[in-house]
Design a protein around this motif. Structure first.
Motif, PDB file in Angstrom:
ATOM      1  N   GLY A 121      96.822  47.603  20.152  1.00 27.33           N
ATOM      2  CA  GLY A 121      96.494  48.955  20.606  1.00 27.33           C
ATOM      3  C   GLY A 121      96.755  49.976  19.510  1.00 27.33           C
ATOM      4  N   LEU A 122      97.951  49.915  18.916  1.00 24.21           N
ATOM      5  CA  LEU A 122      98.290  50.829  17.824  1.00 24.21           C
ATOM      6  C   LEU A 122      97.417  50.559  16.610  1.00 24.21           C
ATOM      7  CD1 LEU A 122     100.038  52.975  16.470  1.00 24.21           C
ATOM      8  CD2 LEU A 122     101.713  51.186  15.944  1.00 24.21           C
ATOM      9  N   TYR A 123      97.191  49.298  16.306  1.00 19.86           N
ATOM     10  CA  TYR A 123      96.373  48.923  15.154  1.00 19.86           C
ATOM     11  C   TYR A 123      94.980  49.535  15.267  1.00 19.86           C
ATOM     12  CZ  TYR A 123      93.753  45.914  11.925  1.00 19.86           C
ATOM     13  OH  TYR A 123      92.932  45.436  10.921  1.00 19.86           O
ATOM     14  N   ASN A 124      94.369  49.407  16.435  1.00 21.70           N
ATOM     15  CA  ASN A 124      93.012  49.914  16.602  1.00 21.70           C
ATOM     16  C   ASN A 124      92.960  51.433  16.609  1.00 21.70           C
ATOM     17  OD1 ASN A 124      91.598  47.471  16.662  1.00 21.70           O
ATOM     18  ND2 ASN A 124      92.199  47.097  18.777  1.00 21.70           N
ATOM     19  N   ASP A 125      94.030  52.087  17.052  1.00 21.89           N
ATOM     20  CA  ASP A 125      94.076  53.550  16.980  1.00 21.89           C
ATOM     21  C   ASP A 125      94.003  54.013  15.530  1.00 21.89           C
ATOM     22  OD1 ASP A 125      94.257  53.823  19.685  1.00 21.89           O
ATOM     23  OD2 ASP A 125      96.442  54.064  19.727  1.00 21.89           O
ATOM     24  N   ILE A 126      94.547  53.201  14.616  1.00 23.95           N
ATOM     25  CA  ILE A 126      94.546  53.551  13.195  1.00 23.95           C
ATOM     26  C   ILE A 126      93.223  53.188  12.531  1.00 23.95           C
ATOM     27  CG2 ILE A 126      95.607  53.074  10.952  1.00 23.95           C
ATOM     28  CD1 ILE A 126      97.311  54.806  12.754  1.00 23.95           C
TER      29      ILE A 126
END
Length: 265
Positions: free
Chosen positions: A233-238
């Motif tokens: 989730g965090l990875y894709n936000d970046i």
């Protein structure tokens, strides 16, 4: 060795640069004191409570700064004894890997991809190695994270980091823990960059809870899968900011608990 009441005449005021995270300001001040000769190689630093009081900061922020300096080989912690100055010749510190990591000389996506590899492995190990006390501590830390106001950026970051660092320790793999700690400074910067909305914060707390649920049942595949989903989730936000296709996650393909990466950058 310097005692906790030595160097009271030194200036302990932090830089007023509000654009920089607090741990970086603390790190800069400690570097300044070491370079200036206040503390020499082999000296024991004051205890964490004393340092936090003198710098007027929270111990969690101080500890992050000390960890940054530890990664650069400037200080070291001796179990049961405290923090010691390891070196004062800092000219070449930023040339080694640890220094580059602490100085955030790698991209957010690089850091997060390595984090996913380390922390999903740690989750599966913790599922078979964590004791009841560690699992209870993880549940308490997630409750702290859940109750943190999204407007209090520092508390959100610190409570989240406490949860993840505790899970890493619960893997009982010292090398894995050391490798993860090398990423912490860059990851904290990354978290500030992707400060979550209330919805994302709530989702993240729920995902933490799901990881703990699998850990309590000693389900290493479930724990790894839940952690993969959480970190992606965090990875894709970046990565979506530069148009890179999102990584996905499925429990119905090949090796079920691994991420499915998008195209290479």
């Amino acid at each position: 060795m310097p005692a906790d009441d030595v160097h009271l005449g030194e200036s302990w005021s932090l830089s007023p640069d509000s654009r920089r995270p607090l741990p970086e300001l603390i790190e800069h001040k400690l570097r300044e004191l070491i370079i200036g000769g206040t503390f020499k190689a082999g000296d024991r630093l004051p205890t964490e409570p004393v340092l936090a009081d003198k710098l007027n900061v929270a111990r969690s922020s101080l500890r992050t700064a000390l960890q940054r300096l530890q990664l650069q080989g400037i200080v070291e912690v001796r179990r049961g004894l405290g923090w010691y100055v390891r070196r004062t010749d800092l000219a070449d510190v930023d040339q080694n890997l640890e220094g580059r990591l602490a100085a955030k000389q790698f991209s957010h996506t690089d850091l997060l991809e390595v984090r996913i590899a380390l922390e999903t492995t740690a989750a599966s190990l913790a599922a078979v190695r964590a004791d009841a006390g560690e699992l209870d501590e993880l549940a308490k830390l997630n409750l702290r994270y859940q109750r943190a106001s999204v407007d209090d950026v520092q508390e959100v970051i610190e409570s989240d980091e406490e949860f993840h660092s505790t899970l890493i320790r619960a893997s009982h793999n010292e090398l894995l823990e050391n490798m993860y700690q090398a990423l912490v400074p860059g990851l904290q910067d990354c978290k500030r960059h992707a400060h979550p909305s209330r919805e994302v914060h709530s989702r993240s707390a729920g995902e933490h809870e799901q990881v703990v649920w699998f850990l309590r049942r000693h389900d290493e595949v479930g724990a790894k899968s839940a952690m993969t989903r959480h970190l992606l989730g965090l990875y894709n936000d970046i990565v979506e900011e530069d148009g890179t296709p999102k990584a996905t996650h499925s429990t119905y393909v090949g090796v079920s608990d691994n991420p499915i990466w998008g195209t290479s950058r």
